[in-house]
Structure formats: C-alpha cells, structure tokens
Design a protein around this motif. Structure first.
Motif, mmCIF file in Angstrom:
data_model
loop_
_atom_site.group_PDB
_atom_site.id
_atom_site.type_symbol
_atom_site.label_atom_id
_atom_site.label_comp_id
_atom_site.label_asym_id
_atom_site.label_seq_id
_atom_site.Cartn_x
_atom_site.Cartn_y
_atom_site.Cartn_z
ATOM 1 N N ARG A 174 35.453 53.855 8.892
ATOM 2 C CA ARG A 174 36.604 53.517 9.827
ATOM 3 C C ARG A 174 36.286 52.959 11.235
ATOM 4 O O ARG A 174 35.147 53.372 12.016
ATOM 5 N N VAL A 175 36.910 51.883 11.624
ATOM 6 C CA VAL A 175 36.510 51.356 12.765
ATOM 7 C C VAL A 175 37.823 51.211 13.745
ATOM 8 O O VAL A 175 38.918 50.896 13.290
ATOM 9 N N GLU A 176 37.398 51.783 14.859
ATOM 10 C CA GLU A 176 38.596 51.635 15.832
ATOM 11 C C GLU A 176 38.387 50.743 16.922
ATOM 12 O O GLU A 176 37.405 51.137 17.815
ATOM 13 N N SER A 177 38.835 49.522 17.080
ATOM 14 C CA SER A 177 38.421 48.778 18.244
ATOM 15 C C SER A 177 39.453 48.566 19.260
ATOM 16 O O SER A 177 40.823 48.119 18.860
ATOM 17 N N LEU A 178 39.196 48.514 20.549
ATOM 18 C CA LEU A 178 40.329 48.461 21.393
ATOM 19 C C LEU A 178 40.688 47.116 21.943
ATOM 20 O O LEU A 178 41.717 46.746 22.487
ATOM 21 N N ALA A 179 39.933 46.224 21.622
ATOM 22 C CA ALA A 179 40.213 44.705 21.875
ATOM 23 C C ALA A 179 39.551 43.988 20.603
ATOM 24 O O ALA A 179 38.422 44.253 20.542
ATOM 25 N N ARG A 180 40.542 43.130 19.926
ATOM 26 C CA ARG A 180 39.855 42.564 19.046
ATOM 27 C C ARG A 180 39.819 40.944 19.214
ATOM 28 O O ARG A 180 41.152 40.398 19.310
ATOM 29 N N ILE A 181 39.067 40.257 19.205
ATOM 30 C CA ILE A 181 39.173 38.863 19.505
ATOM 31 C C ILE A 181 38.983 38.163 18.520
ATOM 32 O O ILE A 181 37.763 38.059 17.552
ATOM 33 N N SER A 182 39.954 36.997 18.375
ATOM 34 C CA SER A 182 39.771 36.079 16.963
ATOM 35 C C SER A 182 39.044 35.060 17.313
ATOM 36 O O SER A 182 38.643 34.427 16.259
ATOM 37 N N SER A 183 39.063 34.436 18.388
ATOM 38 C CA SER A 183 38.069 33.247 18.898
ATOM 39 C C SER A 183 37.848 33.260 20.295
ATOM 40 O O SER A 183 38.769 33.824 21.201
ATOM 41 N N LEU A 184 36.723 32.602 20.445
ATOM 42 C CA LEU A 184 36.511 32.198 21.905
ATOM 43 C C LEU A 184 35.955 30.731 21.825
ATOM 44 O O LEU A 184 34.869 30.267 22.116
ATOM 45 N N GLN A 185 36.859 30.110 21.529
ATOM 46 C CA GLN A 185 36.731 28.595 21.544
ATOM 47 C C GLN A 185 37.245 27.854 22.802
ATOM 48 O O GLN A 185 38.329 28.191 23.395
ATOM 49 N N ASN A 186 36.765 26.807 22.951
ATOM 50 C CA ASN A 186 37.178 25.940 24.386
ATOM 51 C C ASN A 186 37.472 26.920 25.584
ATOM 52 O O ASN A 186 38.475 26.415 26.422
ATOM 53 N N GLY A 187 36.626 27.739 25.801
ATOM 54 C CA GLY A 187 36.671 28.490 26.846
ATOM 55 C C GLY A 187 37.952 29.498 27.035
ATOM 56 O O GLY A 187 38.344 30.031 28.073
ATOM 57 N N GLN A 188 38.596 29.629 25.773
ATOM 58 C CA GLN A 188 39.652 30.463 25.686
ATOM 59 C C GLN A 188 39.631 31.739 24.892
ATOM 60 O O GLN A 188 38.777 31.813 23.927
ATOM 61 N N VAL A 189 39.831 32.915 25.465
ATOM 62 C CA VAL A 189 39.981 34.003 24.663
ATOM 63 C C VAL A 189 41.345 34.427 23.757
ATOM 64 O O VAL A 189 42.462 34.172 24.415
ATOM 65 N N SER A 190 41.338 34.323 22.474
ATOM 66 C CA SER A 190 42.397 34.737 21.579
ATOM 67 C C SER A 190 42.115 36.174 20.963
ATOM 68 O O SER A 190 41.080 36.477 20.677
ATOM 69 N N PHE A 191 43.241 36.831 21.256
ATOM 70 C CA PHE A 191 43.114 38.374 20.572
ATOM 71 C C PHE A 191 43.787 38.257 19.057
ATOM 72 O O PHE A 191 44.756 37.558 18.934
ATOM 73 N N LEU A 192 43.168 38.898 18.289
ATOM 74 C CA LEU A 192 43.714 39.150 16.895
ATOM 75 C C LEU A 192 45.056 39.347 16.622
ATOM 76 O O LEU A 192 46.091 38.943 16.218
ATOM 77 N N LEU A 193 45.316 40.795 17.361
ATOM 78 C CA LEU A 193 46.684 41.393 17.190
ATOM 79 C C LEU A 193 47.658 40.913 18.026
ATOM 80 O O LEU A 193 48.980 40.653 17.806
ATOM 81 N N GLU A 194 47.424 40.901 19.392
ATOM 82 C CA GLU A 194 48.325 40.689 20.125
ATOM 83 C C GLU A 194 48.569 39.176 20.580
ATOM 84 O O GLU A 194 47.495 38.471 20.188
ATOM 85 N N THR A 195 49.581 38.859 21.258
ATOM 86 C CA THR A 195 49.700 37.440 21.430
ATOM 87 C C THR A 195 49.078 36.788 22.472
ATOM 88 O O THR A 195 48.952 35.508 22.589
ATOM 89 N N ALA A 196 48.301 37.694 23.503
ATOM 90 C CA ALA A 196 47.815 37.072 24.755
ATOM 91 C C ALA A 196 46.661 36.357 24.532
ATOM 92 O O ALA A 196 46.189 36.064 23.528
#
Ligand code: G4P
Length: 197
Positions: free
Chosen positions: A171-193
């Motif tokens: 069981r893994v509980e992560s408080l922020a899940r980052i889907s990519s760190l490309q071109n200086g951008q942070v993208s989160f997996l679940l949320e749209t931020a």
C-alpha cells in the motif's frame, strides 16, 4: 494534498534530468507548518492500521516521518546510511542502490528498535525508483515485523518505483503525484494543476 501541490508549484524548481528541487520547504529549509499538515495527513490515512513504529531513512525523510510519528503517538526509527559507532552491533541491514548517485549504500537499523510484533509505517520524502523504499521493506521483513504501507511526500510517478511497489501489493499513499517534469513544468497525475516554472 492541495497545500503541498500549491507549494510545489510556487516554490519547486525543475532541474535537468527530471529532478525537482524542493530546498525551500522540504530538503534544506523546512516549512514546519506544511510538514505538520503532511504528518497529520499520513496519520489520518493510516489511522486504522494500529501502527507501532514509523520507519524512515536519513536524511530528508526524517522531518515528515517525525511529524507523522508524533501524530500517531509512536516512536520514529531512522535507518542509518553510514556506519555509526553508536549503533549496536546486532543490525538489520539492506543494500540500497541510488540511481541518482550511482552508488550502493548499506542501510542499517538496530535489532532493538524493530521487533516481530511491530506494525511499521514507512515514510520518505521522495519516491523515484523505489530503491530506498524496498530497502526499508527488507529491513521490516528481516525483523519479522509487519509493514502496513508506505507514505510518500512527493512521488515521481513517471519513474519505476510506484509501479514496482504496486506489483508487490504494497500500500502506497503519496501526497503529491508528479506525472512529468518536462520543459520546466510540473504536472500532477491526478489533479489538473500544471504551471510553467
Ligand atoms: P529511489 O530511492 O526512489 O530509488 O530514488 P533514487 O535512487 O533515484 O534517489 C536517490 C536520492 O535522490 C534520494 O535521496 C531521493 O529522495 C532523491 N531524489 C530522487 N529524485 C529526486 C528529485 O526529483 N528531487 C529531489 N530533491 N530529490 C530526489 P537521498 O540520497 O536518500 O538523499 P537525502 O534523503 O539524504 O536527501
């Protein structure tokens, strides 16, 4: 956890090689109020698990792990990365390979700290390839104790760690899940931020 994601977007910096620098609030300077919220969130998510010990690895996992243990009312155990004269001779050990540093370290915990009857919650700051998490799981297993799961502050979901822990049924509980760190951008997996940095 929205407050954490907002902080990553405001103060995180994307470095080359898909590295997120969070020195302003987690790895160097610490936002203690945010870390208290992090500890409370982990304690809430694992409240039903009858946790008896929180286990982390030095150095950057210590703050979120300590605040989680405080909230759960249990001791914190810190796996050591270097041989210490103060560590007892009877140790549970595991080898951890760091892809970022390209070297293997032996981590160690005294046999006196984790015992067979313990229910252990593992906490760490980052989950990348999952090597540290696997090493900590090995230590819990060697102690004959029960691992109730892993709490991660920032998960880099595009690296292999999460998938391999899921495959093991952990069981893994992560408080922020980052889907990519490309071109200086942070993208989160679940949320749209998503924001340009
Ligand atoms: P893994 O344990 O998930 O396999 O991670 P990996 O070998 O890739 O990472 C080794 C170290 O680098 C770990 O810290 C890990 O927390 C950290 N790390 C990985 N990705 C990032 C990132 O994007 N940003 C930051 N800030 N750290 C990252 P460590 O060597 O154990 O160092 P510390 O806990 O003493 O700081």
């Amino acid at each position: 956890m929205k407050a954490l994601q907002d902080k990553i977007l405001q103060e995180g910096r994307v470095l080359p090689n898909h590295i997120l620098q969070v020195d302003q609030f987690l790895n160097h300077q610490v936002d203690t109020a945010l870390m208290e919220q992090v500890g409370n969130e982990f304690a809430k998510r694992f409240a039903q698990e009858r946790v008896t010990k929180v286990l982390t690895i030095e150095a950057s996992g210590i703050v979120p792990a300590c605040l989680t243990a405080l909230q759960l009312g249990v001791p914190l155990v810190i796996a050591k990365k270097s041989k210490s004269l103060t560590l007892a001779s009877a140790l549970h050990t595991a080898d951890v390979y760091s892809y970022t540093k390209q070297e293997a370290t032996t981590i160690a915990v005294s046999e006196k700290t984790i015992q067979a009857e313990d229910r252990v919650l593992i906490i760490d700051d980052f989950l990348a390839n999952g090597e540290a998490a696997k090493g900590l799981l090995t230590i819990v297993e060697k102690a004959g104790a029960t691992s109730v799961g892993i709490g991660i502050v920032i998960e880099k979901s595009f690296q292999t760690g999460r998938q391999s822990l899921d495959d093991q049924g952990v069981r893994v509980e992560s408080l922020a899940r980052i889907s990519s760190l490309q071109n200086g951008q942070v993208s989160f997996l679940l949320e749209t931020a998503m924001i340009e940095k």
